[in-house]
Motif scaffolding. Structure first.
Motif, PDB file in Angstrom:
ATOM      1  N   GLU A 219       0.804  -1.091   0.096  1.00  0.00           N
ATOM      2  CA  GLU A 219      -0.044   0.175   0.160  1.00  0.00           C
ATOM      3  C   GLU A 219       0.949   1.422  -0.210  1.00  0.00           C
ATOM      4  O   GLU A 219       0.425   2.387  -0.543  1.00  0.00           O
ATOM      5  N   SER A 220       1.958   1.408   0.599  1.00  0.00           N
ATOM      6  CA  SER A 220       2.769   2.512   0.740  1.00  0.00           C
ATOM      7  C   SER A 220       3.384   2.685  -0.719  1.00  0.00           C
ATOM      8  O   SER A 220       3.470   3.892  -0.876  1.00  0.00           O
ATOM      9  N   PHE A 407       7.923   0.571 -12.035  1.00  0.00           N
ATOM     10  CA  PHE A 407       6.870   1.351 -11.301  1.00  0.00           C
ATOM     11  C   PHE A 407       5.292   0.738 -11.705  1.00  0.00           C
ATOM     12  O   PHE A 407       5.088   0.242 -12.706  1.00  0.00           O
ATOM     13  N   VAL A 408       4.642   1.009 -10.693  1.00  0.00           N
ATOM     14  CA  VAL A 408       3.003   0.572 -10.798  1.00  0.00           C
ATOM     15  C   VAL A 408       2.380   1.755 -11.087  1.00  0.00           C
ATOM     16  O   VAL A 408       2.220   2.480 -10.110  1.00  0.00           O
ATOM     17  N   GLU A 409       1.581   1.797 -12.055  1.00  0.00           N
ATOM     18  CA  GLU A 409       0.754   3.105 -12.386  1.00  0.00           C
ATOM     19  C   GLU A 409      -0.525   3.399 -11.319  1.00  0.00           C
ATOM     20  O   GLU A 409      -0.971   2.318 -11.010  1.00  0.00           O
ATOM     21  N   CYS A 410      -0.466   4.510 -10.705  1.00  0.00           N
ATOM     22  CA  CYS A 410      -1.545   4.730  -9.734  1.00  0.00           C
ATOM     23  C   CYS A 410      -2.712   4.975 -10.567  1.00  0.00           C
ATOM     24  O   CYS A 410      -3.165   5.611 -11.417  1.00  0.00           O
ATOM     25  N   LYS A 411      -3.761   3.995 -10.276  1.00  0.00           N
ATOM     26  CA  LYS A 411      -5.083   3.819 -10.890  1.00  0.00           C
ATOM     27  C   LYS A 411      -5.852   5.089 -10.593  1.00  0.00           C
ATOM     28  O   LYS A 411      -5.774   5.592  -9.416  1.00  0.00           O
ATOM     29  N   GLN A 412      -6.737   5.406 -11.417  1.00  0.00           N
ATOM     30  CA  GLN A 412      -7.737   6.413 -11.271  1.00  0.00           C
ATOM     31  C   GLN A 412      -8.418   6.124  -9.772  1.00  0.00           C
ATOM     32  O   GLN A 412      -9.203   5.169  -9.812  1.00  0.00           O
ATOM     33  N   GLY A 413      -8.520   7.145  -9.077  1.00  0.00           N
ATOM     34  CA  GLY A 413      -9.490   7.267  -7.850  1.00  0.00           C
ATOM     35  C   GLY A 413      -8.763   6.555  -6.825  1.00  0.00           C
ATOM     36  O   GLY A 413      -9.153   6.662  -5.528  1.00  0.00           O
ATOM     37  N   GLU A 414      -7.416   5.995  -6.933  1.00  0.00           N
ATOM     38  CA  GLU A 414      -6.606   5.538  -5.938  1.00  0.00           C
ATOM     39  C   GLU A 414      -5.799   6.579  -5.303  1.00  0.00           C
ATOM     40  O   GLU A 414      -5.450   7.741  -5.924  1.00  0.00           O
ATOM     41  N   VAL A 415      -5.299   6.614  -3.975  1.00  0.00           N
ATOM     42  CA  VAL A 415      -4.404   7.591  -3.378  1.00  0.00           C
ATOM     43  C   VAL A 415      -2.913   6.861  -3.228  1.00  0.00           C
ATOM     44  O   VAL A 415      -2.902   5.850  -2.488  1.00  0.00           O
ATOM     45  N   CYS A 416      -2.154   7.449  -4.072  1.00  0.00           N
ATOM     46  CA  CYS A 416      -0.614   6.571  -4.187  1.00  0.00           C
ATOM     47  C   CYS A 416       0.148   7.649  -3.430  1.00  0.00           C
ATOM     48  O   CYS A 416       0.149   8.771  -3.518  1.00  0.00           O
ATOM     49  N   GLU A 417       1.259   6.972  -2.936  1.00  0.00           N
ATOM     50  CA  GLU A 417       2.451   7.602  -2.363  1.00  0.00           C
ATOM     51  C   GLU A 417       3.667   7.054  -2.759  1.00  0.00           C
ATOM     52  O   GLU A 417       4.587   7.317  -2.071  1.00  0.00           O
ATOM     53  N   GLY A 418       3.670   6.600  -3.830  1.00  0.00           N
ATOM     54  CA  GLY A 418       5.016   5.799  -4.546  1.00  0.00           C
ATOM     55  C   GLY A 418       6.055   7.159  -4.854  1.00  0.00           C
ATOM     56  O   GLY A 418       5.668   8.129  -5.054  1.00  0.00           O
TER      57      GLY A 418
END
Length: 623
Positions: A219-220, A407-418
């Motif tokens: 998740e982080s 890298f793993v793309e941040c999907k729409q609607g997700e909150v990403c902190e990578g």
């Protein structure tokens, strides 16, 4: 050996212990008659408590064991008390001792409220792939209150292996030794026969729950919480708080030689291992015999084992042995636990000493890749008449797999902190493909495709679901080809999929594993299920066939089931596809596996009846 095979204390076992103590007390008084009686009674009684094993007409033994997956409460590091997964309440789990050629049936029953699987790491599972254990590859997980019998024969391996869970991060506490002795009447092919053996299992301990460590790492998007301690046989040792009294102790006698069975069961790090003031002679790697190689320090990646001879040739005293991290990655990007785990080698008659008076072994710096590569370059298979090295001289199928971060793309609607573009998370890949676990086991789907009308098992899936489980288009070469160690990759994003490579039976395969500096370099330990392989070469930089292959060792390369790909370098392995079935290959850093650094080989059936995948067992777990 029978008591080492037994995984639970029965009432009979307790009675045997009480009777043994009574015999000892009375025979100390000098009664020879009672001594003879004790020997007779104890001998017959011992046979009764080893009733889980029986001799076969061919001289081999069949073993029936029971692994109960149970919770237990364990405390480490003063206040690190938590509930953990165990087998039969033991941490680490029970050690299994068998001989080459023996048949093993281990009933695994799940008494916890989560799914679980058990894998027999390094056991070839020749024509018994259904017993291998990785979740969603050869079987669906074992659900609560269910059980599954792992039936297999130990075919050729001799030496030290281990078993561990193979679902999520459960192997952090679910692991134990799996020891394969020579056939009855056979001696070890060592220069000296050891007086006794000792098991040394290197692991890691977290005060927090392992599923929380895993979840945070996913998740982080940046990494994970490193372990609170490295352990030997589940104990951190006397350099950690509240851990001195329980440190592992090995008792030896001056002048004798002993066999250390060293297992790196750690989750995410390679390890140096050393015994202060003593030499270590490696005589086997991953349960395959090796030419004796003596050094003061050995290096083991997660998943690797070493059989090591140690002679007690120093002054009568106590000596510290320990393990510490070897991690060639940038420490700002990959933090590591930096306190050595320790145990004590105590000579018979040694004076008692305070911990502060003991000499702690010194190790190479944490990122000394040249030391690790030099250590490996000295390893050779035994290649004797009795234990030949049948290295494939001709290659029928050549593969090149790049291994690295992405890298793993941040999907729409997700909150990403990578750390990636658009806060993209960190992932891993092989040949630019990040593996996605399916909903049903690949082996089940594959067998259902081969035999759609089979009545061996009543499947809980349709043929259409089986057809959709995996794709047969895993690339034999990287999707993006470039100078893999020069840092000129144009895209750091990988594709996702459940992709496999299909191989014909009896194919000579060469696989080059190439590390890349996509994001940064790392030494990845790769484990192949169902096979041992010959590590014919290793090197630094980008692999070049014309330059590097002439230097391959095709005579006596080390035989392994796990190989550490050098940081910023490559490793070349060869094997023959003589074991039909579905076989996982993955990085044995648990976080990297979680992020998708794995792939699957499917080895097709041969023509002969003994070259075909048998049907699944009746108690095969359902999804």
């Amino acid at each position: 050996m029978a008591n080492r095979l037994s995984t639970t204390w029965s009432t009979a076992s307790l009675i045997l212990v009480f009777f043994s103590i009574t015999c000892f007390m009375y025979t100390k008084r000098g009664s020879s008659y009672l001594l003879v009686l004790c020997i007779i009674v104890l001998g017959s009684f011992a046979a009764s408590v080893s009733a889980n094993s029986h001799e076969n007409p061919d001289g081999t033994t069949s073993h029936d064991l029971h692994f109960k997956i149970q919770y237990a409460t364990v405390t480490r590091l003063c206040n690190g008390t938590k509930q953990i997964l165990t087998v039969n309440g033991q941490f680490p789990g029970p050690s299994v001792y068998v001989r080459t050629g023996d048949h093993v049936n281990i009933k695994v029953s799940n008494h916890v409220d989560e799914n679980v699987t058990i894998h027999w790491h390094g056991v070839r599972q020749l024509l018994s792939g259904w017993a291998d254990g990785p979740a969603y590859i050869t079987q669906c997980p074992l659900q609560p209150n269910a059980h599954y019998n792992h039936n297999f024969t130990v075919t050729h391996e001799q030496g030290t292996l281990f078993w561990h869970a193979h679902l999520g991060w459960q192997r952090g506490t679910l692991y134990g030794a799996f020891i394969i002795l020579p056939k009855k009447g056979q001696a070890y092919p060592f220069p000296i026969q050891p007086k006794a053996d000792f098991r040394i299992l290197i692991g890691e301990w977290w005060n927090m729950q392992l599923n929380d460590v895993e979840a945070f790492g996913v998740e982080s998007g940046r990494g994970y919480n490193i372990s609170d301690a490295i352990t030997i046989n589940g104990q951190p040792g006397f350099l950690y708080r509240c851990s001195a009294e329980d440190a592992t102790t090995i008792k030896v006698k001056k002048g004798e030689t002993y066999l250390l069975r060293i297992i790196n069961a750690a989750m995410n790090f390679q390890m140096y291992f050393q015994v202060a003031k003593h030499s270590l002679t490696v005589v086997a790697t991953d349960a395959s015999y090796a030419k004796p190689y003596t050094n003061n320090i050995i290096v083991l990646a997660p998943g690797q084992t070493a059989d090591v001879l140690l002679t007690a040739d120093q002054e009568v005293d106590s000596y510290v042995f320990g393990a510490t991290v070897f991690s060639p990655a940038d420490p700002k990007k990959v933090e590591y636990p930096n306190v050595t785990t320790t145990g004590l080698l105590v000579y018979e008659g040694a004076p008692q000493k305070a911990v502060d008076d003991l000499e702690i072994p010194s190790f190479p710096v944490f990122n000394d890749s040249s030391f690790a590569l030099n250590y490996f370059s000295n390893l050779r298979s035994l290649n004797s008449e009795e234990y030949p090295s049948n290295v494939p001289q001709v290659v029928n199928r050549s593969l090149l797999f790049t291994v690295g971060y992405s890298f793993v793309e941040c999907k729409q609607g997700e909150v990403c902190e990578g750390p990636g573009p658009g806060n993209a998370s960190i992932g891993t890949n092989i040949n630019n493909v990040t593996f996605v676990l399916p909903q049903i086991a690949i082996m089940q789907a594959y067998y259902e495709q081969l035999y759609p009308n089979s009545t061996a098992v009543k499947w809980d899936t349709t043929l259409a679901q089986a057809d959709d489980t995996f794709e047969e288009n895993f690339p034999s070469m990287p999707l993006f080809q470039y100078n893999y160690t020069a840092g000129n990759l144009t895209s750091f994003f990988a594709n996702f999929g459940t992709k496999v490579v299909e191989l014909d039976f009896n194919t000579n395969v060469q696989l080059v594993l190439q590390n890349t500096n996509s994001l940064f370099f790392e030494s990845h330990p790769f484990h192949l299920h169902g096979y041992n392989f010959y590590v014919v070469g290793k090197g630094t930089g980008t692999y070049v066939e014309e330059k590097d292959s002439p230097n391959f060792n095709l005579v006596d390369p080390p035989i392994m089931n796990t190989v550490a790909v050098p940081s910023g370098g490559w490793a070349a392995i060869r094997f023959v596809t003589d074991n039909p079935g579905v076989w996982l290959m993955h990085c044995h850093f648990e976080m990297h596996t979680t992020w998708g650094m794995m792939m699957v080989f499917i080895v097709r059936d041969g023509d002969a009846p003994d070259q075909k995948l048998p049907p699944p067992p009746k108690d095969y777990p359902k999804c």
